[in-house]
Design a protein around this motif. Structure first.
Motif, PDB file in Angstrom:
ATOM      1  N   LYS A  21       0.832  -1.210   0.000  1.00 32.04           N
ATOM      2  CA  LYS A  21       0.000   0.000   0.000  1.00 32.04           C
ATOM      3  C   LYS A  21       0.864   1.255   0.000  1.00 32.04           C
ATOM      4  O   LYS A  21       0.536   2.246  -0.648  1.00 32.04           O
ATOM      5  N   LYS A  22       1.984   1.213   0.691  1.00 30.71           N
ATOM      6  CA  LYS A  22       2.886   2.374   0.687  1.00 30.71           C
ATOM      7  C   LYS A  22       3.508   2.576  -0.691  1.00 30.71           C
ATOM      8  O   LYS A  22       3.774   3.712  -1.094  1.00 30.71           O
ATOM      9  N   LEU A  23       3.724   1.492  -1.408  1.00 29.11           N
ATOM     10  CA  LEU A  23       4.219   1.577  -2.784  1.00 29.11           C
ATOM     11  C   LEU A  23       3.198   2.317  -3.659  1.00 29.11           C
ATOM     12  O   LEU A  23       3.564   3.204  -4.430  1.00 29.11           O
ATOM     13  N   ILE A  24       1.928   1.986  -3.493  1.00 29.04           N
ATOM     14  CA  ILE A  24       0.864   2.642  -4.254  1.00 29.04           C
ATOM     15  C   ILE A  24       0.786   4.126  -3.883  1.00 29.04           C
ATOM     16  O   ILE A  24       0.661   4.989  -4.755  1.00 29.04           O
ATOM     17  N   VAL A  25       0.882   4.427  -2.583  1.00 27.98           N
ATOM     18  CA  VAL A  25       0.838   5.819  -2.126  1.00 27.98           C
ATOM     19  C   VAL A  25       1.982   6.617  -2.739  1.00 27.98           C
ATOM     20  O   VAL A  25       1.791   7.738  -3.233  1.00 27.98           O
ATOM     21  N   GLN A  26       3.183   6.053  -2.734  1.00 27.45           N
ATOM     22  CA  GLN A  26       4.350   6.732  -3.304  1.00 27.45           C
ATOM     23  C   GLN A  26       4.178   6.944  -4.810  1.00 27.45           C
ATOM     24  O   GLN A  26       4.467   8.017  -5.336  1.00 27.45           O
ATOM     25  N   ASN A  28       1.332   7.125  -6.467  1.00 28.46           N
ATOM     26  CA  ASN A  28       0.294   8.147  -6.659  1.00 28.46           C
ATOM     27  C   ASN A  28       0.854   9.551  -6.435  1.00 28.46           C
ATOM     28  O   ASN A  28       0.520  10.482  -7.167  1.00 28.46           O
ATOM     29  N   LYS A  29       1.693   9.693  -5.424  1.00 31.48           N
ATOM     30  CA  LYS A  29       2.291  10.996  -5.120  1.00 31.48           C
ATOM     31  C   LYS A  29       3.134  11.486  -6.300  1.00 31.48           C
ATOM     32  O   LYS A  29       3.008  12.630  -6.745  1.00 31.48           O
ATOM     33  N   ASP A  30       3.970  10.614  -6.839  1.00 32.79           N
ATOM     34  CA  ASP A  30       4.832  11.012  -7.952  1.00 32.79           C
ATOM     35  C   ASP A  30       4.039  11.234  -9.238  1.00 32.79           C
ATOM     36  O   ASP A  30       4.372  12.116 -10.030  1.00 32.79           O
ATOM     37  N   VAL A  75       9.888  10.567 -10.826  1.00 31.80           N
ATOM     38  CA  VAL A  75      10.126   9.286 -10.154  1.00 31.80           C
ATOM     39  C   VAL A  75      11.612   9.096  -9.887  1.00 31.80           C
ATOM     40  O   VAL A  75      11.992   8.422  -8.941  1.00 31.80           O
ATOM     41  N   ASP A  76      12.442   9.734 -10.699  1.00 28.65           N
ATOM     42  CA  ASP A  76      13.898   9.652 -10.598  1.00 28.65           C
ATOM     43  C   ASP A  76      14.423   8.313 -11.121  1.00 28.65           C
ATOM     44  O   ASP A  76      15.250   7.653 -10.500  1.00 28.65           O
TER      45      ASP A  76
END
Length: 117
Positions: A21-26, A28-30, A75-76
């Motif tokens: 879920k944190k992967l999805i949040v990150q 979405n943020k980018d 995303v870098d």
């Protein structure tokens, strides 16, 4: 940190560490910062995530190249890694770029989690 070498390993590691879920949040943020008009539900299945993101990357490459470059910058993703990909087959290229995006996002989440543990 040894980076996962394929999508299956990346998702397995994210799930094992309870960080999917944190992967999805990150991600979405980018995507938001890159001005890409897509957001993923945190409950999305990994296969759906991969397919929708890959379709988005394909569309950006074909129709909004500057937005595609902006996403890679946000995303870098390593320019060297992008240049090393075969760009003859757009479908394969979009699949490879999608993995590089997810791999980089995973790296960010993993490091953040490691620092907060």
């Amino acid at each position: 940190m040894a980076l996962p070498v394929n999508f299956k390993d990346l998702i397995a590691e994210a799930n094992a560490l309870k960080l999917y879920k944190k992967l999805i949040v990150q991600l979405n943020k980018d995507l938001l910062f890159a001005n890409v008009d897509i957001q993923f539900n945190e409950e999305i299945l990994p296969t759906s995530l991969k397919l929708v993101l890959q379709d988005t990357v394909f569309h950006l490459i074909q129709h909004k190249f500057s937005d595609y470059l902006n996403l890679l910058y946000q995303v870098d993703v390593s320019e060297q890694k992008i240049k090393s990909l075969d760009s003859d087959d757009m479908v394969k290229l979009s699949e490879d770029v999608t993995f590089l995006i997810l791999q980089r996002e995973w790296q960010k989440v993993w490091y953040k989690n490691r620092g907060s543990s």
